[in-house]
Design a protein around this motif. Structure first.
Motif, PDB file in Angstrom:
ATOM      1  N   HIS A 157       0.793  -1.241   0.000  1.00  0.00           N
ATOM      2  CA  HIS A 157       0.000   0.000   0.000  1.00  0.00           C
ATOM      3  C   HIS A 157       0.817   1.278   0.000  1.00  0.00           C
ATOM      4  N   VAL A 158       2.099   1.171   0.344  1.00  0.00           N
ATOM      5  CA  VAL A 158       2.926   2.383   0.372  1.00  0.00           C
ATOM      6  C   VAL A 158       4.061   2.325  -0.649  1.00  0.00           C
ATOM      7  N   PHE A 159       4.689   1.157  -0.780  1.00  0.00           N
ATOM      8  CA  PHE A 159       5.955   1.136  -1.524  1.00  0.00           C
ATOM      9  C   PHE A 159       5.905   0.620  -2.964  1.00  0.00           C
ATOM     10  N   VAL A 160       5.237  -0.511  -3.176  1.00  0.00           N
ATOM     11  CA  VAL A 160       5.518  -1.162  -4.466  1.00  0.00           C
ATOM     12  C   VAL A 160       4.990  -0.356  -5.650  1.00  0.00           C
ATOM     13  N   TYR A 162       4.126   2.919  -5.785  1.00  0.00           N
ATOM     14  CA  TYR A 162       4.807   4.224  -5.869  1.00  0.00           C
ATOM     15  C   TYR A 162       6.193   4.037  -6.494  1.00  0.00           C
ATOM     16  N   THR A 163       6.899   3.019  -6.024  1.00  0.00           N
ATOM     17  CA  THR A 163       8.255   2.777  -6.536  1.00  0.00           C
ATOM     18  C   THR A 163       8.214   2.367  -8.011  1.00  0.00           C
ATOM     19  N   MET A 164       7.218   1.581  -8.382  1.00  0.00           N
ATOM     20  CA  MET A 164       7.071   1.217  -9.808  1.00  0.00           C
ATOM     21  C   MET A 164       6.853   2.470 -10.649  1.00  0.00           C
ATOM     22  N   LYS A 165       6.047   3.401 -10.127  1.00  0.00           N
ATOM     23  CA  LYS A 165       5.811   4.649 -10.876  1.00  0.00           C
ATOM     24  C   LYS A 165       7.091   5.469 -10.945  1.00  0.00           C
ATOM     25  N   GLN A 166       7.777   5.576  -9.826  1.00  0.00           N
ATOM     26  CA  GLN A 166       8.945   6.460  -9.750  1.00  0.00           C
ATOM     27  C   GLN A 166      10.148   5.884 -10.498  1.00  0.00           C
ATOM     28  N   TRP A 167      10.359   4.566 -10.383  1.00  0.00           N
ATOM     29  CA  TRP A 167      11.595   3.961 -10.900  1.00  0.00           C
ATOM     30  C   TRP A 167      11.358   2.966 -12.027  1.00  0.00           C
ATOM     31  N   GLN A 173      14.596  -4.060  -6.582  1.00  0.00           N
ATOM     32  CA  GLN A 173      15.517  -3.887  -7.709  1.00  0.00           C
ATOM     33  C   GLN A 173      16.201  -2.522  -7.732  1.00  0.00           C
ATOM     34  N   ILE A 174      15.844  -1.654  -6.797  1.00  0.00           N
ATOM     35  CA  ILE A 174      16.536  -0.365  -6.750  1.00  0.00           C
ATOM     36  C   ILE A 174      17.512  -0.360  -5.572  1.00  0.00           C
ATOM     37  N   ASP A 175      18.378   0.622  -5.550  1.00  0.00           N
ATOM     38  CA  ASP A 175      19.345   0.759  -4.464  1.00  0.00           C
ATOM     39  C   ASP A 175      18.597   0.789  -3.121  1.00  0.00           C
ATOM     40  N   ASN A 177      19.212   1.983  -0.351  1.00  0.00           N
ATOM     41  CA  ASN A 177      19.250   3.271   0.349  1.00  0.00           C
ATOM     42  C   ASN A 177      18.110   4.184  -0.078  1.00  0.00           C
ATOM     43  N   THR A 178      17.512   3.904  -1.221  1.00  0.00           N
ATOM     44  CA  THR A 178      16.456   4.773  -1.729  1.00  0.00           C
ATOM     45  C   THR A 178      15.178   4.597  -0.917  1.00  0.00           C
ATOM     46  N   THR A 179      14.701   3.360  -0.773  1.00  0.00           N
ATOM     47  CA  THR A 179      13.485   3.175   0.041  1.00  0.00           C
ATOM     48  C   THR A 179      13.806   3.401   1.524  1.00  0.00           C
ATOM     49  N   ALA A 180      15.073   3.232   1.896  1.00  0.00           N
ATOM     50  CA  ALA A 180      15.462   3.481   3.297  1.00  0.00           C
ATOM     51  C   ALA A 180      15.313   4.956   3.662  1.00  0.00           C
ATOM     52  N   ARG A 181      15.185   5.833   2.676  1.00  0.00           N
ATOM     53  CA  ARG A 181      14.939   7.251   2.962  1.00  0.00           C
ATOM     54  C   ARG A 181      13.589   7.448   3.655  1.00  0.00           C
ATOM     55  N   VAL A 182      12.674   6.503   3.428  1.00  0.00           N
ATOM     56  CA  VAL A 182      11.313   6.637   3.972  1.00  0.00           C
ATOM     57  C   VAL A 182      10.965   5.368   4.772  1.00  0.00           C
ATOM     58  N   VAL A 288       0.992  15.181  -1.026  1.00  0.00           N
ATOM     59  CA  VAL A 288       0.177  13.976  -0.907  1.00  0.00           C
ATOM     60  C   VAL A 288       0.736  12.946  -1.888  1.00  0.00           C
ATOM     61  N   ASN A 289       1.134  11.788  -1.355  1.00  0.00           N
ATOM     62  CA  ASN A 289       1.662  10.717  -2.205  1.00  0.00           C
ATOM     63  C   ASN A 289       0.531   9.792  -2.631  1.00  0.00           C
ATOM     64  N   TYR A 290       0.453   9.507  -3.913  1.00  0.00           N
ATOM     65  CA  TYR A 290      -0.556   8.572  -4.433  1.00  0.00           C
ATOM     66  C   TYR A 290       0.117   7.218  -4.533  1.00  0.00           C
ATOM     67  N   THR A 291       0.002   6.447  -3.456  1.00  0.00           N
ATOM     68  CA  THR A 291       0.879   5.293  -3.303  1.00  0.00           C
ATOM     69  C   THR A 291       0.358   4.028  -3.982  1.00  0.00           C
ATOM     70  N   VAL A 292      -0.884   4.048  -4.443  1.00  0.00           N
ATOM     71  CA  VAL A 292      -1.426   2.823  -5.038  1.00  0.00           C
ATOM     72  C   VAL A 292      -1.878   3.053  -6.476  1.00  0.00           C
ATOM     73  N   THR A 297       3.036  10.324  -9.161  1.00  0.00           N
ATOM     74  CA  THR A 297       3.492   9.821  -7.862  1.00  0.00           C
ATOM     75  C   THR A 297       2.939  10.669  -6.725  1.00  0.00           C
ATOM     76  N   ARG A 298       3.033  12.015  -6.891  1.00  0.00           N
ATOM     77  CA  ARG A 298       2.636  12.857  -5.764  1.00  0.00           C
ATOM     78  C   ARG A 298       2.144  14.202  -6.263  1.00  0.00           C
ATOM     79  N   ILE A 299       1.376  14.864  -5.391  1.00  0.00           N
ATOM     80  CA  ILE A 299       0.916  16.225  -5.677  1.00  0.00           C
ATOM     81  C   ILE A 299       1.411  17.115  -4.547  1.00  0.00           C
ATOM     82  N   LYS A 368      24.987  10.730  -7.791  1.00  0.00           N
ATOM     83  CA  LYS A 368      24.574  10.281  -6.461  1.00  0.00           C
ATOM     84  C   LYS A 368      23.216  10.882  -6.125  1.00  0.00           C
ATOM     85  N   TYR A 369      22.572  10.289  -5.116  1.00  0.00           N
ATOM     86  CA  TYR A 369      21.258  10.754  -4.674  1.00  0.00           C
ATOM     87  C   TYR A 369      21.491  11.680  -3.482  1.00  0.00           C
ATOM     88  N   TYR A 370      21.979  12.894  -3.746  1.00  0.00           N
ATOM     89  CA  TYR A 370      22.302  13.810  -2.665  1.00  0.00           C
ATOM     90  C   TYR A 370      21.164  14.789  -2.422  1.00  0.00           C
TER      91      TYR A 370
HETATM   92  N1  UDP Z   1       8.664   5.731  -1.525  1.00  0.00           N
HETATM   93  C1  UDP Z   1       7.531   4.977  -1.697  1.00  0.00           C
HETATM   94  N2  UDP Z   1       6.333   5.475  -1.272  1.00  0.00           N
HETATM   95  C2  UDP Z   1       6.214   6.678  -0.688  1.00  0.00           C
HETATM   96  C3  UDP Z   1       7.377   7.455  -0.510  1.00  0.00           C
HETATM   97  C4  UDP Z   1       8.586   6.959  -0.953  1.00  0.00           C
HETATM   98  O1  UDP Z   1       7.600   3.885  -2.250  1.00  0.00           O
HETATM   99  O2  UDP Z   1       5.098   7.071  -0.319  1.00  0.00           O
HETATM  100  C5  UDP Z   1       9.953   5.180  -1.996  1.00  0.00           C
HETATM  101  C6  UDP Z   1      10.140   5.433  -3.499  1.00  0.00           C
HETATM  102  O3  UDP Z   1      10.895   4.371  -4.024  1.00  0.00           O
HETATM  103  C7  UDP Z   1      10.911   6.736  -3.496  1.00  0.00           C
HETATM  104  C8  UDP Z   1      11.835   6.524  -2.305  1.00  0.00           C
HETATM  105  O4  UDP Z   1      11.030   5.832  -1.339  1.00  0.00           O
HETATM  106  O5  UDP Z   1      11.605   6.931  -4.702  1.00  0.00           O
HETATM  107  C9  UDP Z   1      12.423   7.781  -1.707  1.00  0.00           C
HETATM  108  O6  UDP Z   1      11.380   8.687  -1.400  1.00  0.00           O
HETATM  109  P1  UDP Z   1      11.655  10.242  -1.207  1.00  0.00           P
HETATM  110  O7  UDP Z   1      10.386  10.883  -0.785  1.00  0.00           O
HETATM  111  O8  UDP Z   1      12.854  10.422  -0.356  1.00  0.00           O
HETATM  112  O9  UDP Z   1      12.005  10.683  -2.706  1.00  0.00           O
HETATM  113  P2  UDP Z   1      12.316  12.111  -3.342  1.00  0.00           P
HETATM  114  O10 UDP Z   1      11.619  13.150  -2.515  1.00  0.00           O
HETATM  115  O11 UDP Z   1      13.810  12.217  -3.331  1.00  0.00           O
HETATM  116  O12 UDP Z   1      11.754  11.983  -4.724  1.00  0.00           O
END
Ligand code: UDP
Ligand code: FAD
Length: 388
Positions: A157-160, A162-167, A173-175, A177-182, A288-292, A297-299, A368-370
């Motif tokens: 409901h939160v990750f798969v 959204y991540t498919m849309k973003q990546w 399959q992504i680094d 550290n990326t999903t570890a940000r959230v 607002v993240n549209y996670t499903v 991805t977001r507004i 890098k993702y800085y």
């Molecule tokens: N992510 C997710 N759902 C969310 C928020 C983040 O799956 O509601 C994952 C997604 O893969 C995203 C990553 O966590 O690319 C990092 O999110 P962040 O908000 O840090 O991304 P940024 O603001 O850098 O685009």
């Protein structure tokens, strides 16, 4: 300024901070910027309705690095803003629901109801402890059936999606550290970031850059592509037709320095769709993240973040992610970090290393993702090295 001893390519945080530090130490710095404005991806401006927007997507400043915060505070005062994000998704009963992201104890209660939510909270707190952050990939490894079921829920409901849309691919399959940000956050703290310093430049990012670049030793040439002047085809670095031995700090994409001779470095780009409405407020939170569902991805609604008092009108932006192709009207936003791409980056970095006075700095040049604060810290460090 007729003469310069340092050339900086790009007027984002990497270029601007380096320029300012060198200029204050007496170096004469020329900045070349391809775009018609300073600020890089942090650039903001008033749109047609008078709303302060971030042209390249929402930028919220946050850091634990006091040196970075103090440094930027020389060029701006801050609006005390704590970013909050909610996921917006179907509730399974024909309506929609919202809960905090990062997924936390409030989210748990909204998703599962008070009783089941409290039971799952206890299981999580017993396993990890209060106020702990657990990445979704880590949570999914937990063998406890209750926690595994919860991890499955959050993943779905939160990750798969959204991540498919973003990546364009799954969280595995992504680094990591990326999903570890959230991470999942075992807390009732609903802020997106827990950093000690967070906020927005009171008059916007572009004003911050105006102040930073306002120095007699800095000249900025906008709408100038460095490749009109920089030549790396020979043994020595050539600039404007002559050998140049001063530092050249490059903050653009490293493959472009060498005409993408090994192939393009892969990136994700974004299409931003801005919409203006005749209302005070359009949505509940800054982002607002549209996670499903939904194709974006977001507004983001800027007025929440900038604190701009402008009754009767607001502007939002929807973000659509796709593969970067290198077309002239596209911007490379997110490096796609994996073994293969990092190896390709290293080949380009080795070509760059042939020129002892060429320095690669920034989110693009270092692939890098800085966040902004990391770039400011790196720019301060590089300037320190160059001044030794
Ligand atoms: N992510 C997710 N759902 C969310 C928020 C983040 O799956 O509601 C994952 C997604 O893969 C995203 C990553 O966590 O690319 C990092 O999110 P962040 O908000 O840090 O991304 P940024 O603001 O850098 O685009
Ligand atoms: P940039 O800002 O990209 O600047 C590089 C500059 O170099 C550009 O202006 C470019 O035009 C110029 N350039 C490139 N090639 C050439 C050339 N050949 N000649 C002349 N000029 C050239 N970070 C946060 O801390 N908080 C956030 O909320 C946040 N949100 C973000 C949201 C999005 C959608 C994105 C994509 C990033 C976000 N970031 C955020 C990260 C932030 O944008 C970067 O950390 C920061 O912009 C990096 O600065 P930089 O100077 O390295 O790169």
């Amino acid at each position: 300024m007729a003469h310069y001893d340092t050339v900086i390519i790009g007027a984002g945080f990497a270029g601007a901070v380096t320029a300012r530090q060198l200029a204050e130490a007496g170096r004469r710095v020329l900045i070349l910027e391809r775009r018609g404005h300073i600020g890089g991806n942090a650039y903001d401006r008033l749109d047609q309705a008078g709303v302060l927007i971030h042209q390249y997507g929402p930028h919220i400043f946050h850091t634990n690095d006091k040196q970075v915060y103090d440094y930027l505070s020389r060029f701006t005062t801050w609006l005390d803003y704590a970013h909050k994000v909610v996921a917006n998704l179907p509730d399974g009963k024909g309506g929609r629901m919202e809960y905090p992201v990062p997924f936390n104890l409030h989210s748990l209660e909204t998703a599962f109801g008070p009783q089941e939510g409290a039971r799952l909270s206890r299981a999580l707190l017993d396993a990890y402890g209060a106020e702990k952050k657990v990445t979704i990939l880590e949570l999914r490894q937990n063998p406890d059936p209750d926690i595994a079921a919860l991890a499955g829920y959050v993943y779905e409901h939160v990750f798969v999606h959204y991540t498919m849309k973003q990546w364009g691919t799954t969280p595995e399959q992504i680094d990591p550290n990326t999903t570890a940000r959230v991470p999942v956050f075992l807390s009732r703290d609903c802020r997106y970031f827990q950093d000690a310093y967070q906020g927005m430049p009171l008059e916007g990012y572009t004003r911050l850059f105006d102040h930073m670049l306002d120095h007699p030793n800095i000249a900025v040439r906008l709408s100038t592509d460095a490749f009109e002047l920089l030549d790396l085809s020979g043994e020595r670095l050539m600039f404007a037709g002559a050998a140049f031995d001063g530092p050249v700090v490059y903050t653009g994409a490293v493959d472009e320095l060498f005409h993408c001779r090994f192939g393009r470095l892969p990136y994700r780009t974004l299409d931003f769709k801005f919409e203006t409405y005749p209302v005070d407020t359009w949505q509940s939170h800054g982002t607002v993240n549209y996670t499903v569902d939904k194709p974006y991805t977001r507004i983001t609604e800027f007025k929440h973040m900038t604190g701009q008092a402008l009754p009767g009108v607001t502007t939002i932006v929807k973000e659509y992610s796709r593969a970067y192709t290198g077309a002239a009207d596209e911007t490379p936003y997110y490096a796609i970090l994996n073994e293969e791409n990092n190896a390709l980056y290293d080949r380009y970095a080795q070509l760059a290393a042939r020129f002892p006075n060429l320095y690669l700095l920034g989110r693009l040049a270092e692939y890098k993702y800085y966040n902004m604060d990391a770039i400011v810290a790196r720019a301060l460090a590089l300037a320190g090295e160059l001044l030794k």
